[in-house]
Design a protein around this motif. Structure first.
Motif, PDB file in Angstrom:
ATOM      1  N   ASN A 115      11.146  -2.719   1.905  1.00  0.00           N
ATOM      2  CA  ASN A 115      10.866  -1.951   3.097  1.00  0.00           C
ATOM      3  C   ASN A 115      10.714  -2.842   4.330  1.00  0.00           C
ATOM      4  OD1 ASN A 115       8.422   0.613   3.647  1.00  0.00           O
ATOM      5  ND2 ASN A 115      10.610   0.660   3.840  1.00  0.00           N
TER       6      ASN A 115
ATOM      7  N   MET B 103      -8.384   0.687  12.015  1.00  0.00           N
ATOM      8  CA  MET B 103      -7.305   0.063  11.239  1.00  0.00           C
ATOM      9  C   MET B 103      -7.764  -0.033   9.779  1.00  0.00           C
ATOM     10  SD  MET B 103      -4.280  -1.325  11.881  1.00  0.00           S
ATOM     11  CE  MET B 103      -4.163  -2.158  13.479  1.00  0.00           C
TER      12      MET B 103
ATOM     13  N   HIS C   3       0.853  -1.185   0.000  1.00  0.00           N
ATOM     14  CA  HIS C   3       0.000   0.000   0.000  1.00  0.00           C
ATOM     15  C   HIS C   3       0.887   1.232   0.000  1.00  0.00           C
ATOM     16  CE1 HIS C   3      -3.851  -2.016   1.817  1.00  0.00           C
ATOM     17  NE2 HIS C   3      -3.521  -2.488   0.633  1.00  0.00           N
ATOM     18  N   ASN C   4       0.704   2.092  -0.983  1.00  0.00           N
ATOM     19  CA  ASN C   4       1.490   3.321  -1.069  1.00  0.00           C
ATOM     20  C   ASN C   4       2.999   3.048  -0.977  1.00  0.00           C
ATOM     21  OD1 ASN C   4      -0.914   4.739  -1.229  1.00  0.00           O
ATOM     22  ND2 ASN C   4      -1.037   5.024   0.983  1.00  0.00           N
ATOM     23  N   HIS C   5       3.418   2.056  -1.751  1.00  0.00           N
ATOM     24  CA  HIS C   5       4.843   1.698  -1.844  1.00  0.00           C
ATOM     25  C   HIS C   5       5.457   1.204  -0.535  1.00  0.00           C
ATOM     26  CE1 HIS C   5       5.740   4.031  -5.814  1.00  0.00           C
ATOM     27  NE2 HIS C   5       4.851   3.086  -5.934  1.00  0.00           N
ATOM     28  N   THR C   6       4.619   0.812   0.398  1.00  0.00           N
ATOM     29  CA  THR C   6       5.178   0.267   1.639  1.00  0.00           C
ATOM     30  C   THR C   6       4.262  -0.846   2.138  1.00  0.00           C
ATOM     31  OG1 THR C   6       6.026   0.856   3.825  1.00  0.00           O
ATOM     32  CG2 THR C   6       4.031   1.972   3.121  1.00  0.00           C
ATOM     33  N   ILE C   7       4.541  -1.364   3.329  1.00  0.00           N
ATOM     34  CA  ILE C   7       3.697  -2.425   3.877  1.00  0.00           C
ATOM     35  C   ILE C   7       2.444  -1.795   4.495  1.00  0.00           C
ATOM     36  CG2 ILE C   7       5.704  -3.874   4.291  1.00  0.00           C
ATOM     37  CD1 ILE C   7       5.362  -3.269   7.321  1.00  0.00           C
ATOM     38  N   THR C   8       1.488  -2.613   4.836  1.00  0.00           N
ATOM     39  CA  THR C   8       0.243  -2.094   5.409  1.00  0.00           C
ATOM     40  C   THR C   8       0.469  -1.664   6.858  1.00  0.00           C
ATOM     41  OG1 THR C   8      -0.356  -4.301   6.141  1.00  0.00           O
ATOM     42  CG2 THR C   8      -1.224  -3.590   4.002  1.00  0.00           C
ATOM     43  N   ALA C   9      -0.372  -0.718   7.307  1.00  0.00           N
ATOM     44  CA  ALA C   9      -0.300  -0.291   8.703  1.00  0.00           C
ATOM     45  C   ALA C   9      -0.648  -1.453   9.631  1.00  0.00           C
ATOM     46  CB  ALA C   9      -1.260   0.876   8.940  1.00  0.00           C
ATOM     47  N   SER C  10      -1.565  -2.313   9.209  1.00  0.00           N
ATOM     48  CA  SER C  10      -1.953  -3.428  10.086  1.00  0.00           C
ATOM     49  C   SER C  10      -0.766  -4.351  10.357  1.00  0.00           C
ATOM     50  CB  SER C  10      -3.136  -4.198   9.500  1.00  0.00           C
ATOM     51  OG  SER C  10      -2.894  -4.570   8.168  1.00  0.00           O
TER      52      SER C  10
ATOM     53  N   GLU D 119      -2.958   5.642   4.507  1.00  0.00           N
ATOM     54  CA  GLU D 119      -3.714   4.674   3.708  1.00  0.00           C
ATOM     55  C   GLU D 119      -5.150   5.168   3.518  1.00  0.00           C
ATOM     56  OE1 GLU D 119      -3.017   0.208   4.499  1.00  0.00           O
ATOM     57  OE2 GLU D 119      -1.684   1.184   5.908  1.00  0.00           O
TER      58      GLU D 119
ATOM     59  N   LYS E  54       2.467  -3.393  10.054  1.00  0.00           N
ATOM     60  CA  LYS E  54       3.467  -2.600  10.783  1.00  0.00           C
ATOM     61  C   LYS E  54       3.107  -2.537  12.265  1.00  0.00           C
ATOM     62  CE  LYS E  54       7.041  -0.180  11.521  1.00  0.00           C
ATOM     63  NZ  LYS E  54       7.100   1.249  11.772  1.00  0.00           N
TER      64      LYS E  54
ATOM     65  N   ALA F 262       3.118   2.818  12.500  1.00  0.00           N
ATOM     66  CA  ALA F 262       1.936   2.230  11.863  1.00  0.00           C
ATOM     67  C   ALA F 262       0.776   3.212  11.859  1.00  0.00           C
ATOM     68  CB  ALA F 262       1.536   0.943  12.596  1.00  0.00           C
TER      69      ALA F 262
ATOM     70  N   ARG G  52       8.517  -3.032  -3.639  1.00  0.00           N
ATOM     71  CA  ARG G  52       8.936  -1.957  -2.729  1.00  0.00           C
ATOM     72  C   ARG G  52       8.569  -2.283  -1.292  1.00  0.00           C
ATOM     73  NH1 ARG G  52       6.614   0.657  -7.182  1.00  0.00           N
ATOM     74  NH2 ARG G  52       8.027   1.970  -8.371  1.00  0.00           N
TER      75      ARG G  52
ATOM     76  N   SER H 274       4.272   7.969  -3.571  1.00  0.00           N
ATOM     77  CA  SER H 274       3.614   6.859  -4.260  1.00  0.00           C
ATOM     78  C   SER H 274       2.414   7.369  -5.059  1.00  0.00           C
ATOM     79  CB  SER H 274       3.201   5.793  -3.250  1.00  0.00           C
ATOM     80  OG  SER H 274       2.142   6.273  -2.456  1.00  0.00           O
TER      81      SER H 274
END
Ligand SMILES: Cc1cc2nc3c(=O)[nH]c(=O)nc-3n(C[C@H](O)[C@H](O)[C@H](O)COP(=O)(O)O)c2cc1C
Ligand SMILES: Cc1cc2nc3c(=O)[nH]c(=O)nc-3n(C[C@H](O)[C@H](O)[C@H](O)COP(=O)(O)O)c2cc1C
Lengths: 445, 202
Positions: free
Chosen positions: A122, B44, A77-84, B90, A86, B83, A118, B129
């Motif tokens: 990351n 979330m 998501h948005n060139h990185t991992i998900t917040a969930s 997001e 992280k 996060a 990506r 992005s």
């Protein structure tokens, strides 16, 4: 077989990354035992609202600690991992560090042709930061791009070359896990700190008594005004008198021993004379520190097992203890006990003879035992084949019996794996007698 | 006077990043109107199939859209942005696009000596992005290390060198905002591209 856990970095109802992990779990079940862990209930990380001890984080902590390795499937998501994802990693790098030293493999799927490249890069950087400290397998990048067209109607990967590459990657990872864990085992000396003399105390320790005294039980009862006889005790879930509790425990079809988190032997169900027991206990040994119940040479092995249970490397350590003849198959089980918060509270050791159970089963399903020509040496003890298991000698660990009874008949077979000829078997359906081999048990009963 | 939204990149109660933004709010009151924005309490992000964005997020998006620029102060967790900040971004890129062409200044405070250098690089990558496409102020970094010792009781920065550096960067940011306003030729096209970019149709 390696025990791995898998985490898909998504809390969406539908996730291709979860699908990918499920595919790996089912398709490569001959290579690895992969359990997929849910992260839906993990709250957003918040430094000022510590929920490390909550069920969701502790569940992950326990599962990851016990696993030989971890696979993470990451969306992008948005060139990185998900917040969930992280957030999960932040909890696991705040007050606890279960990923530290853990062999870990990254895979990822995305809608786009870049296939989460990506996000993976990351994630690698995040996992290698000092608070997380996972050992991420280098190279072998598995990127599943254009994922919306990658699976067929049965959720299987369509492209054979992709499956082939995935298999190769998983194969390399199993090698990687073994190498890293053998390094870790050499490094983990924590077991040496297990104090079997019980010098310390825990919140339940009855202080000021001689733990070695033969009448420790009487002294301890007096000191604590312990409930007895017809006194009622509230339990989870029920209320019994102490008498009823004794009748109940003494009629259990196994020998039970309670050792607390201070390594003090507090209780056993006293149903038989020591000479008739599978693992002998005497009334005077209740209250003893665990060191009293084991020969000196056995102490390191006991320490290793206790350490594994305390640190959650395993919750159940199984040990076949042969030596009572072909008609018996004695198992010693060491089950870690935990309080409501998941804290280690000691060991429930239960000892029983499996033979009557096996015989009953065979008789009632119309089967016989036959030798498995393909059996590997550790087929029997497989579930417990952790490093310490290989080092531990059976009557060392179950040493409580070693200084009392039956040390005479030392079996010549490989004691640890229990792979004696009689044990090395698997049930095979034989010609049914008068009962249907499958439904037979219920038909008879 | 420029109006800036300052996003506190954490949900922590005692945040030195919040302190830093509060300091800027007070210190630059004559130059710009800075409104702090909290990101705590958003659900979330779970990519809901109905594409519904929480009301709190649409409110935030409206404020960002209306602002001349955005300042984000990020902590560093595990060599990356927290996060909770990733989560807000997001949501703020899920069928809404308030960041497209928006001037953004990235700063950060950490307890250690490095001052969130890695988290800032991470945040830069995120904001660059396709669905965010912010205009991040180039070649500038404000790294506040040892942040627990960085403020006095009145909330002012202790270190004069740091203060001077921040003053300079803030003035630059205001210039950057002005320049960016003139870089509008492709804006309509970019905005349309982002609206058309639908992951679901890839
Ligand atoms: C807010 C948002 C941002 C996204 N950003 C990316 C991206 O940067 N790169 C990408 O390949 N897919 C992106 N996607 C699309 C997919 O969510 C992504 O490909 C994902 O890895 C699919 O995996 P999943 O089915 O397990 O969620 C984005 C989706 C959303 C909702
Ligand atoms: C899970 C976790 C991970 C952290 N990782 C880092 C790190 O990688 N680098 C760092 O400088 N500080 C790290 N820290 C420490 C501080 O939280 C960090 O310096 C932060 O930027 C302070 O910001 P705040 O005062 O706004 O909360 C970490 C803290 C936590 C809780």
């Amino acid at each position: 077989m390696l025990k791995l856990v898998g985490i898909a970095g998504s809390v969406a109802d539908q996730s291709y990354n979860r699908m990918l992990l499920k595919f790996i779990a089912t398709h490569f079940s001959d290579l690895i035992d992969l359990e997929i862990l849910d992260i839906d209930d993990v709250p957003m990380f918040n430094q000022s609202d510590d929920q490390t001890d909550g069920d969701a984080v502790q569940f992950l902590n326990r599962k990851i600690t016990q696993a030989d390795g971890v696979i993470i499937a990451t969306p992008e998501h948005n060139h990185t991992i998900t917040a969930s994802l992280k957030s999960v990693i932040e909890w696991l790098s705040f007050k606890i560090h279960p990923l530290s030293g853990k062999p870990l493999m990254i895979v990822g799927a995305s809608y786009y042709d870049q296939g989460s490249s990506r996000a993976q890069l990351n994630l690698r950087q995040i996992l290698e930061s000092p608070g997380v400290d996972a050992i991420v397998m280098p190279g072998n990048e598995f990127l599943l791009g254009d994922v919306k067209t990658a699976f067929d109607d049965h959720n299987n990967l369509k492209d054979d070359r992709t499956v082939g590459f995935l298999k190769e990657t998983i194969g390399k990872f199993t090698q990687f896990v073994k190498v890293i864990n053998s390094m870790n085992d050499k490094a983990d000396e924590g077991w040496k700190k297990e104090d079997l003399e019980s010098h310390g105390t825990v919140d339940t320790t009855i202080k000021g008594l001689d733990m070695h005294a033969d009448d420790w039980v009487e002294q301890a009862a007096e000191k604590t005004h312990a409930a007895e006889g017809s006194d009622y005790v509230k339990l989870d879930r029920g209320v019994l008198t102490v008498d009823q509790l004794n009748w109940f425990l003494n009629s259990m079809p196994m020998e039970l021993t309670y050792a607390d988190d201070n390594n003090q032997f507090l209780y056993y169900n006293h149903t038989m004379d020591v000479k008739d027991m599978l693992a002998g206990r005497t009334p005077g040994s209740a209250g003893n520190p665990m060191a009293d119940c084991h020969p000196k040479a056995a102490i390191p092995h006991v320490q290793q097992v206790v350490h594994m249970l305390r640190t959650g490397k395993t919750d159940l350590f199984k040990l076949p203890v042969p030596g009572m003849g072909p008609d018996k198959y004695i198992m010693h089980y060491y089950q870690a006990m935990h309080d409501d918060q998941g804290g280690y509270r000691g060991i429930n050791e239960f000892v029983l003879d499996l033979m009557p159970i096996v015989k009953y089963y065979l008789e009632h399903t119309g089967q016989v035992l036959a030798k498995d020509p393909n059996a590997k040496a550790d087929a029997v003890s497989g579930a417990s084949s952790h490093a310490a298991a290989e080092k531990a000698k059976p009557d060392d660990v179950s040493g409580a019996s070693a200084d009392t009874e039956k040390p005479a008949e030392k079996p010549a077979t490989d004691e640890v794996s229990g792979a004696s000829a009689s044990a090395d078997v698997e049930t095979k359906p034989a010609a049914p007698k008068d009962v249907d081999s499958v439904s037979g048990a219920s038909a008879k009963d | 006077m420029d109006k800036f939204i300052a996003i506190v990149g954490t949900n922590s109660d005692n945040s030195t990043n919040r302190k830093l933004l509060q300091y800027m709010q007070k210190h630059y009151a004559n130059q710009a109107e800075i409104e702090l924005m909290e990101i705590k309490g958003l659900p979330m992000f779970n990519k809901p199939a109905d594409k519904q964005v929480p009301a709190a997020v649409t409110d935030m998006a409206a404020k960002i859209e209306a602002a001349d620029g955005v300042i984000i102060s990020t902590p560093e967790y595990d060599h990356s942005a927290p996060a909770v900040l990733m989560n807000a971004l997001e949501w703020l890129s899920f069928h809404i696009h308030p960041f497209v062409d928006k001037p953004v200044m990235i700063i950060g405070a950490s307890y250690g000596s490095l001052g969130t250098s890695r988290a800032q690089a991470h945040l830069r990558q995120i904001l660059d992005s396709p669905e965010l496409r912010a205009r991040i102020m180039p070649s500038s970094e404000f790294l506040l290390g040892h942040s627990l010792q960085a403020f006095d009781e009145t909330g002012n920065l202790v270190d004069e060198q740091k203060t001077a550096k921040l003053d300079g960067l803030f003035a630059d940011f205001e210039t950057f905002v002005e320049i960016t306003k003139r870089l509008k030729n492709a804006h309509a096209a970019t905005a349309q591209e982002v609206r058309d970019l639908d992951w679901d149709n890839l």
